[in-house]
Structure formats: structure tokens, C-alpha cells
Design an enzyme around this catalytic site. Structure first.
Site, mmCIF file in Angstrom:
data_model
loop_
_atom_site.group_PDB
_atom_site.id
_atom_site.type_symbol
_atom_site.label_atom_id
_atom_site.label_comp_id
_atom_site.label_asym_id
_atom_site.label_seq_id
_atom_site.Cartn_x
_atom_site.Cartn_y
_atom_site.Cartn_z
ATOM 1 N N HIS A 30 -13.061 13.824 42.506
ATOM 2 C CA HIS A 30 -13.797 12.966 41.579
ATOM 3 C C HIS A 30 -12.872 11.914 40.953
ATOM 4 C CE1 HIS A 30 -11.971 14.829 38.044
ATOM 5 N NE2 HIS A 30 -12.210 16.013 38.590
ATOM 6 N N GLU B 264 -13.592 23.711 40.169
ATOM 7 C CA GLU B 264 -12.161 23.675 39.862
ATOM 8 C C GLU B 264 -11.657 25.064 39.470
ATOM 9 O OE1 GLU B 264 -9.362 22.834 40.440
ATOM 10 O OE2 GLU B 264 -8.965 20.935 39.406
#
Length: 230
Positions: free
Chosen positions: A17, A102
Site C-alpha cells: 500500500h 500485516e
């Protein structure tokens, strides 16, 4: 390998991202939902313009599955890369999954790496060697072993999908939209390396990487380190 076989070798395109405020400050961001900055959106836009689309490197017509982290910053990146009208609509094509979320930083969420090391020293840890997230994991969060297990499950699922594509001689590209630390761990596991192996990998915000197979063989996962363009 023939050109036709090479064109049908499946690939895994992985995207980190774009920038967030926490990433700018070096703050460890696992489960916290932090949106992209304006600059973060700008980082992703050129990739979308030049590399994603019909007839381009990442061609939605060749993509059979998109796995995206449940975090807002990853889903914003998905929207920048693939406008909704460009994605095939059928059950299971788009998967929002914790498998590519994550690394859970637990007690170290929001801290910098330096702050984490100092805190662990206060706790009496790391007397013999400095903390490494790859080896030591995170108190209250995920260990290396936990991360390895969930990545291996995802890799197994991806390889099942891509093996079927190889057998049927049809495109079977996969897209991952995720985060910097977990994607670097994913690359290591794709290559069957332990997560804590010393392997320096750079993956800037908004960057893309490519994994594939040597000799069009599902048992020979590989990393694409060089590309030719038509």
C-alpha cells in the site's frame, strides 16, 4: 521453454500500500487502521496507469484471484489500482483475508523500532542480541512461527489455484495487496526460506513485486528479478 508456455506461467503480483502518516514516522502499524495520505495515493497512481489494465503487465483478464488485507490502507490501494468496473464479478474472485494482513505487532503497535528495542531492554530482554521482529516476534502479537503458518496456508492455496491453471493451459495470475513487513516475509516463504533468514528486501510504499515459477513448474517457485516488455 516455448514462448507460449512462458506466457502461461502464472505470476503473483504483490503490491504494498501507499504511504500513511504512521509509515512516514516509522511507527509500526499492524492492526491499526491508518488511511493513505494524499502522497500515498499519488504513489500508487502511476503504477495503476502504466502497469495495470487490459493488455498491460497486470491484465485483469489474466487475474483469477485477488487477495487483499482487511486494513483500510490496503483496500484504498486496491481501489486505486483496480477500479471496480475493471474487476471480474464472480464469487470468490476478491478475497479480503487476514492471511495477508500485516504482522501483528501486539505490545509494540505504534512504536518505532528504536522504541521497541528500548522497551524490551527495560523488560530485561535481549541481553545477548538485539531484538529482531523476524526472529523474536512481538510480545502480545505474532511470533515468527505464527506468521509462517498463516503465510504457508495462503501460499498452498495460491499454488493449488495456479497448478490448476497450468494443467488447463490458461492464465492464472494472482494479485496480493498488503503491507511491507508481511510481504517481505511472504517472499521468503515463497522461496522456502525461513522468515528469520537474513535476506535484505526493499519494498517501498506503493511498490510492486513479482513472483512466479521456474520452468513453468509448480514445484519451482521463483522470484522475477528482471522483465522484458513488449
Amino acid at each position: 521453454m516455448s514462448r507460449d508456455a512462458d506466457n502461461l506461467t502464472p505470476r503473483v503480483f504483490f503490491f504494498r500500500h501507499g504511504e500513511t502518516e504512521w509509515a512516514k514516522l516509522g511507527r509500526q502499524t499492524g492492526v491499526t487502521d491508518v488511511p493513505l495520505t494524499e502522497h500515498g495515493i499519488e504513489q500508487v497512481t502511476p503504477t495503476a496507469t502504466h502497469l495495470v489494465g487490459t493488455g498491460k503487465l497486470v491484465d485483469p483478464e489474466r487475474v483469477v484471484r485477488v487477495f487483499v488485507s482487511p486494513r483500510e490502507r490496503a483496500q484504498q490501494t486496491l481501489q486505486c489500482l483496480f477500479p471496480e468496473e475493471d474487476l471480474p464479478i464472480y464469487p470468490g474472485f476478491l478475497r479480503i483475508t487476514d492471511g495477508i494482513a500485516e504482522w501483528d505487532y501486539g505490545d509494540y503497535e505504534g512504536l518505532t523500532a528504536a522504541e521497541t528495542k528500548a522497551l524490551r531492554k527495560e523488560w530485561g530482554l535481549d541481553a545477548e542480541q538485539e531484538w529482531s521482529v523476524w526472529r523474536d516476534g512481538c510480545e502480545g502479537g505474532e511470533s515468527m512461527q505464527q506468521v509462517t503458518r498463516r503465510l504457508d496456508r495462503l501460499i498452498s492455496e495460491i499454488q493449488d489455484i495456479q497448478w490448476a491453471g497450468m494443467e488447463a493451459e490458461r492464465p492464472a495470475d494472482i494479485v496480493l495487496l498488503s503491507h511491507g513487513l508481511i510481504l517481505r516475509a511472504f517472499v521468503k516463504r515463497w522461496l522456502s526460506f525461513p522468515v528469520d533468514m537474513q535476506l535484505s528486501i526493499m519494498l517501498a510504499p506503493g511498490a510492486m513485486g513479482i513472483l512466479t515459477y521456474k520452468n513453468n513448474n509448480i514445484d519451482e517457485p521463483a522470484i522475477h528479478v528482471g522483465l522484458t516488455f513488449p
